[in-house]
Design a protein around this motif. Sequence first.
Motif, short mmCIF file in Angstrom:
data_model
loop_
_atom_site.label_atom_id
_atom_site.label_comp_id
_atom_site.label_asym_id
_atom_site.label_seq_id
_atom_site.Cartn_x
_atom_site.Cartn_y
_atom_site.Cartn_z
N ALA A 138 0.83 -1.20 0.00
CA ALA A 138 0.00 0.00 0.00
C ALA A 138 0.87 1.25 0.00
O ALA A 138 0.64 2.20 -0.76
N VAL A 139 1.91 1.26 0.84
CA VAL A 139 2.83 2.39 0.88
C VAL A 139 3.58 2.51 -0.44
O VAL A 139 3.79 3.61 -0.97
N PHE A 140 3.98 1.38 -1.00
CA PHE A 140 4.72 1.37 -2.26
C PHE A 140 3.92 2.04 -3.37
O PHE A 140 4.46 2.85 -4.14
N TYR A 141 2.63 1.73 -3.48
CA TYR A 141 1.83 2.30 -4.56
C TYR A 141 1.56 3.79 -4.35
O TYR A 141 1.43 4.54 -5.31
N VAL A 142 1.48 4.23 -3.11
CA VAL A 142 1.38 5.68 -2.87
C VAL A 142 2.66 6.37 -3.36
O VAL A 142 2.61 7.36 -4.08
N CYS A 143 3.80 5.81 -2.97
CA CYS A 143 5.08 6.41 -3.37
C CYS A 143 5.24 6.41 -4.89
O CYS A 143 5.68 7.40 -5.48
N MET A 144 4.88 5.30 -5.52
CA MET A 144 5.04 5.23 -6.96
C MET A 144 4.08 6.17 -7.67
O MET A 144 4.41 6.76 -8.71
N GLY A 145 2.90 6.34 -7.13
CA GLY A 145 1.93 7.25 -7.73
C GLY A 145 2.43 8.67 -7.81
O GLY A 145 2.11 9.40 -8.75
N THR A 146 3.26 9.07 -6.84
CA THR A 146 3.78 10.45 -6.84
C THR A 146 4.68 10.72 -8.04
O THR A 146 4.94 11.86 -8.39
N THR A 147 5.18 9.66 -8.70
CA THR A 147 6.09 9.85 -9.84
C THR A 147 5.34 10.09 -11.15
O THR A 147 5.97 10.38 -12.17
N ILE A 148 4.01 9.98 -11.14
CA ILE A 148 3.22 10.12 -12.37
C ILE A 148 2.77 11.57 -12.50
O ILE A 148 1.95 12.06 -11.72
N SER A 149 3.30 12.27 -13.48
CA SER A 149 2.98 13.68 -13.67
C SER A 149 1.80 13.84 -14.62
O SER A 149 1.84 13.38 -15.77
N LEU A 150 0.75 14.49 -14.17
CA LEU A 150 -0.42 14.73 -15.02
C LEU A 150 -0.08 15.68 -16.17
O LEU A 150 -0.67 15.59 -17.25
N ASP B 275 2.45 18.72 -4.96
CA ASP B 275 3.65 19.18 -4.27
C ASP B 275 4.87 18.43 -4.83
O ASP B 275 5.03 17.23 -4.61
N ARG B 276 5.72 19.16 -5.56
CA ARG B 276 6.91 18.54 -6.14
C ARG B 276 7.87 18.04 -5.08
O ARG B 276 8.62 17.08 -5.30
N ASP B 277 7.89 18.69 -3.93
CA ASP B 277 8.78 18.24 -2.86
C ASP B 277 8.35 16.87 -2.34
O ASP B 277 9.19 16.02 -2.04
N MET B 278 7.02 16.64 -2.24
CA MET B 278 6.53 15.32 -1.84
C MET B 278 6.82 14.29 -2.92
O MET B 278 7.13 13.13 -2.62
N ARG B 279 6.75 14.71 -4.19
CA ARG B 279 7.09 13.80 -5.28
C ARG B 279 8.54 13.36 -5.16
O ARG B 279 8.86 12.17 -5.31
N ALA B 280 9.42 14.31 -4.91
CA ALA B 280 10.85 13.97 -4.79
C ALA B 280 11.10 13.06 -3.59
O ALA B 280 11.88 12.10 -3.68
N LEU B 281 10.42 13.34 -2.47
CA LEU B 281 10.62 12.55 -1.26
C LEU B 281 10.08 11.13 -1.41
O LEU B 281 10.80 10.15 -1.21
N LEU B 282 8.80 11.02 -1.79
CA LEU B 282 8.15 9.71 -1.83
C LEU B 282 8.54 8.92 -3.07
O LEU B 282 8.66 7.69 -3.03
N ALA C 96 18.23 12.02 -26.89
CA ALA C 96 19.43 12.81 -26.61
C ALA C 96 19.69 12.95 -25.12
O ALA C 96 20.82 12.99 -24.68
N ALA C 97 18.62 13.04 -24.34
CA ALA C 97 18.80 13.24 -22.90
C ALA C 97 17.61 12.65 -22.19
O ALA C 97 16.54 12.50 -22.75
N PRO C 98 17.78 12.25 -20.93
CA PRO C 98 16.66 11.71 -20.18
C PRO C 98 15.58 12.74 -19.95
O PRO C 98 15.84 13.94 -20.02
N SER C 99 14.37 12.26 -19.63
CA SER C 99 13.25 13.17 -19.41
C SER C 99 13.53 14.04 -18.20
O SER C 99 14.22 13.65 -17.27
N PRO C 100 12.99 15.27 -18.18
CA PRO C 100 13.22 16.18 -17.05
C PRO C 100 12.77 15.55 -15.75
O PRO C 100 11.77 14.84 -15.71
N PRO C 101 13.48 15.81 -14.65
CA PRO C 101 13.15 15.18 -13.38
C PRO C 101 11.77 15.50 -12.86
O PRO C 101 11.19 14.73 -12.12
N ASP C 102 11.18 16.65 -13.24
CA ASP C 102 9.85 16.97 -12.75
C ASP C 102 8.78 16.24 -13.53
O ASP C 102 7.61 16.26 -13.17
N LYS C 103 9.19 15.58 -14.63
CA LYS C 103 8.22 14.82 -15.40
C LYS C 103 8.26 13.34 -15.06
O LYS C 103 7.26 12.69 -14.87
#
Length: 341
Positions: free
Chosen positions: A54-66, A190-197, A325-332
């Motif tokens: 359950a915690v894993f899927y919350v953390c992984m969900g934060t990586t999906i940028s709308l 919150d991008r900071d929560m995305r980076a953390l989780l 040429a380069a990896p996707s931007p970290p906020d994406k």
Amino acid sequence: MQIGIKRTLDRIPGGMMVVPLLTGSLFATFAPGTGQFFGSFTGALFRGALPILAVFYVCMGTTISLDALPAMARRGGTLLGSKIAMGVLVGVLLGHVLGEHPVTGGWFAGLSTLAVVAAINDTNGGLYMALMNQFGRADEAGAYVVMTLESGPFLTMVTLGVAGLSAFPWQTLVGAILPLAFGIALGNMDRDMRALLGAASPALIPFFAFSLGTTLDLHQVWGAGLLGIGLGVGVVAMSAVVLIGADRLAGGNGTAGAAASSTAGNAAAVPALIAAANPAYQAAAGPATILVAACVVTSSLLVPLLTAQWARLMRGNGLPAESVAAPSPPDKLPQTRLVKM
């Protein structure tokens, strides 16, 4: 003295999932009372896969940028829709033959509708991103943002229901997707929560894998490894035909379809989640977990070879695959490539 445990696990296809899973299964097979003997936190780890997941899927969900979804929807949506359709078709066909229960004897002992559908439904995202960075284009690599919606048991629950097998109450279906949905909302607010989780997702994989493994007695599923290899070959072959065709219809040259023909390490967790939601799948869950884990390893070895050969064929036909040429931007795409193995 440094031993290099992580480097060793990284060299094994799906190693961060498969090795802890097999370690847990060794305890279940040869020392089944270990968790009960020690109790407390140690005992909880031996039976605590679901809370960790359950915690894993919350953390992984934060990586999906709308923000990234619309631009990637056509390519990723085509691959995702094709995988869903393929899973439903296989679920309907096998469901009429096997129902919810596994095969109990012979060469196919342990095979079930649950195992096959779970193996088909989830793509190895880390492998896909790596292959697209080598053989594909930026939009093809970014298409995985959409495909991350495969994650978790929700899609498999829907597929099994559509196939006419034991249905799941709506509360269970909603509960299966809530952690991922909450993570998506949190990460986009919150991008900071995305980076953390988001960074925490990979670290949780060996823990829930070990906990899942402690429920698997190898005496009961000793033949599943060989059958899992066959399942892996079958999934890659069938997925490649469908996804390469779908990718070409969507305007690609088929390379992205070939790269998406694998099974994610996370898929090995799905049978246990399905069984927890519906006891009708309890008998199939144990063998299915081992089968899917073997399928993860097999597909991780075959898909890079298939993708490289297909990309070479396309270049020979005058349809070159451009390198990213380069990896996707970290906020994406901050951590997606690290999560699904």
